[in-house]
Design a protein around this motif. Structure first.
Motif, short mmCIF file in Angstrom:
data_model
loop_
_atom_site.label_atom_id
_atom_site.label_comp_id
_atom_site.label_asym_id
_atom_site.label_seq_id
_atom_site.Cartn_x
_atom_site.Cartn_y
_atom_site.Cartn_z
N GLY A 90 8.22 6.66 -5.05
CA GLY A 90 9.60 6.96 -4.68
C GLY A 90 9.74 7.77 -3.40
O GLY A 90 10.86 7.96 -2.91
N GLN A 91 8.62 8.27 -2.87
CA GLN A 91 8.67 9.00 -1.61
C GLN A 91 8.86 8.08 -0.40
O GLN A 91 9.20 8.55 0.68
CB GLN A 91 7.39 9.82 -1.41
N LEU A 92 8.64 6.78 -0.59
CA LEU A 92 8.83 5.84 0.50
C LEU A 92 10.33 5.59 0.66
O LEU A 92 10.96 4.92 -0.15
CB LEU A 92 8.10 4.53 0.20
N THR A 93 10.93 6.14 1.71
CA THR A 93 12.38 6.09 1.86
C THR A 93 12.86 5.13 2.93
O THR A 93 14.07 4.90 3.05
CB THR A 93 12.94 7.50 2.14
N ARG A 149 0.84 -1.21 0.00
CA ARG A 149 0.00 0.00 0.00
C ARG A 149 0.88 1.26 0.00
O ARG A 149 0.62 2.21 -0.76
CB ARG A 149 -0.92 0.00 1.21
N ALA A 150 1.91 1.27 0.84
CA ALA A 150 2.77 2.45 0.92
C ALA A 150 3.50 2.69 -0.40
O ALA A 150 3.64 3.84 -0.86
CB ALA A 150 3.77 2.29 2.06
N MET A 193 1.64 10.41 4.20
CA MET A 193 1.72 9.51 5.35
C MET A 193 0.33 9.26 5.94
O MET A 193 -0.04 8.10 6.22
CB MET A 193 2.64 10.09 6.41
N GLU A 194 -0.43 10.31 6.13
CA GLU A 194 -1.76 10.15 6.73
C GLU A 194 -2.66 9.31 5.84
O GLU A 194 -3.46 8.50 6.34
CB GLU A 194 -2.37 11.53 6.99
N ARG A 195 -2.55 9.47 4.54
CA ARG A 195 -3.38 8.67 3.64
C ARG A 195 -2.99 7.19 3.71
O ARG A 195 -3.85 6.31 3.76
CB ARG A 195 -3.24 9.18 2.21
N VAL A 196 -1.70 6.92 3.71
CA VAL A 196 -1.23 5.54 3.81
C VAL A 196 -1.76 4.89 5.09
O VAL A 196 -2.33 3.79 5.06
CB VAL A 196 0.31 5.46 3.79
#
Length: 479
Positions: free
Chosen positions: A257-260, A250-251, A309-312
């Protein structure tokens, strides 16, 4: 000289020592027990080093001269960076082996903010590289728990991974050019800042990950990246690794690419960290079976990172993937969350003996690995405490076994090879690797020889014999 052509037991000739001393200067040829002691102890206390001489060259010219003399006199040389390695690759094994410390080669030679590169010497401490990049308005994404003492040369020699691999790759992916000295003393000047260069074989990739067995890295050109405009960190409680995989999917879908970072941790690791780390606090209101440390970075704004982040987390909660979550409300909170993860490696030591595994399996197979390995090690040793944590986003799990309560540490550690074989059999069944990011060193070289394809081992030995015909560079490591 033993059957492998290694000379670890032969003492150094005093005349040879004097010639080495002339190269680096008397103050930087250490032989007094008290002065060399810090170079002879590694973090896990697994390998008893018996070196009698430490050389501390000041520049690439002195490194070259040392290796020329070593080849002439057939003196084994053990390159050492910040001495944070976990597989014994930086440890001398006998009085005939000389430690070559790169700590004095610590300059940051150049920062190119337009091309986003930094040219640094091998002894530059990773934390100092981070700070220099930050001063230029950029950042270097390699992040390790030992970054306050580990050095760039060691990072590259071991192809270090860390928590940023998911978004940025490992050390191999973060290096554009290498300066290194071959066993003959010849200098490879490959400090190119090019992002495209197809002129034949790329020796940079051969030297990165070679653990000092083919050449001594003396400098490198590192890739830098734009500093994120916003960064959000969350601690998430969930029921199982399967739920963590669902959250990861999901993330990745929502953040791209924002998932670091995406780190998985078992509850027992949290308990050890809370018990043995000063100032540690549980980010969650109640205990959970598993945790994920999630980081999202945005080049646009802090608001964009927060919204993502809040949406994830909102969607994951509605889907039943997570049980609870805490988003860092400040930079101090974010640092505290990360300290919980980074302290987990060292918080096991007060609990007694620990048999550690640095494994990788395909990301989708991580839950299956944890189930099968857990059943196998518990059947072999009832009461063993399984501390599993690591980089779920790239399938790298640190699968550590802490001794059962009440068991003698020596008795527990005597079963190291047995427990290794059990865990690594599960890894092999899932087409994984028993060495994800820590390297081979002394600890895993026999297993490498047993498990790697014969053709691959033959090629590795052929390259080693060609580049280092007298086997003076880090003998007894990797091969």
């Amino acid at each position: 000289m033993d059957a492998r052509g290694e000379t670890k037991g032969r003492p150094l000739d005093e005349a040879v020592i004097e010639r080495f001393r002339e190269i680096v200067g008397p103050a930087n040829a250490l032989s007094e027990p008290g002065m060399i002691a810090p170079y002879m102890h590694e973090p896990r206390d697994l390998f008893a080093a018996d070196g009698r001489l430490v050389l501390r060259p000041a520049d690439v010219g002195q490194v070259s001269a040392v290796l020329r003399l070593a080849s002439e006199t057939r003196t084994p040389i053990v390159p050492q960076g910040g001495n944070t390695g976990l597989v014994g690759g930086q440890m001398p094994r006998g009085p005939g082996e000389v430690v070559l410390s790169l700590s004095r080669l610590d300059r940051i030679r150049e920062v190119d903010p337009v091309g986003r590169t930094m040219t640094v010497e091998a002894g530059a401490v990773l934390q100092n590289v981070h700070e220099a990049a930050d001063e230029a308005g950029l950042f270097y994404p390699l992040s390790l728990g030992s970054q306050g003492s580990c050095q760039i040369g060691g990072n590259l020699a071991s192809n270090a991974g860390g928590t940023g691999v998911l978004a940025y790759g490992n050390s191999r992916d973060l290096c554009l050019g290498i300066e290194a000295v071959l066993p003959s003393g010849e200098v490879l000047n490959g400090l190119r800042r090019l992002k495209k260069d197809n002129r034949g074989y790329d020796w940079r990739h051969l030297l990165i990950g070679s653990e000092g067995t083919l050449g001594v890295i003396t400098a490198a050109v590192l890739k830098l990246f734009p500093k994120p405009a916003g960064r959000e960190v969350a601690f998430v409680g969930l029921r199982s690794p399967d739920k963590a995989i669902a959250l990861l999917r999901r993330a990745e879908g929502l953040a791209g690419g924002q998932l670091t970072a995406f780190e998985l941790m078992a509850r027992i690791g949290m308990e050890f960290t809370l018990r043995h780390t000063q100032g540690a606090r549980d980010p969650m209101g109640e205990p959970h079976g598993w945790y994920v440390l999630l980081e999202i970075s945005s080049q646009r704004s802090g608001e964009d990172a927060r919204e993502t982040m809040e949406r994830v987390l909102s969607e994951a909660f509605e889907a039943g993937e997570i049980e609870d979550a805490a988003i860092a409300q400040s930079g101090a909170d974010a640092e505290a969350f990360w300290r919980m993860r980074e302290a987990m490696s060292w918080a096991q030591k007060p609990e007694g003996g620990s048999i550690k595994h640095d494994v990788a399996v395909p990301v989708a197979e991580v839950p299956r690995f944890l189930r099968e390995a857990g059943a196998a090690v518990t059947a072999a040793m009832p009461g063993v405490r399984i501390v599993a944590f690591g980089h779920l986003g790239d399938g790298n799990i640190h699968y550590n076994l802490t001794q059962p309560v009440g068991m003698d540490s020596a008795v527990f550690l005597d079963r190291w090879h047995e427990m290794n074989a059990i865990v690594h059999a599960v890894v092999a069944g899932l087409s994984g690797s028993f060495s994800a990011e820590h390297g081979i060193g002394q600890l895993k070289r026999e297993e490498l020889a047993r498990t790697k394809e014969p053709a691959e081992m033959a090629l590795m030995r052929a390259i080693k014999a060609t580049v280092d015909p007298y086997s003076i560079l880090n003998p007894g490591k990797v091969l």
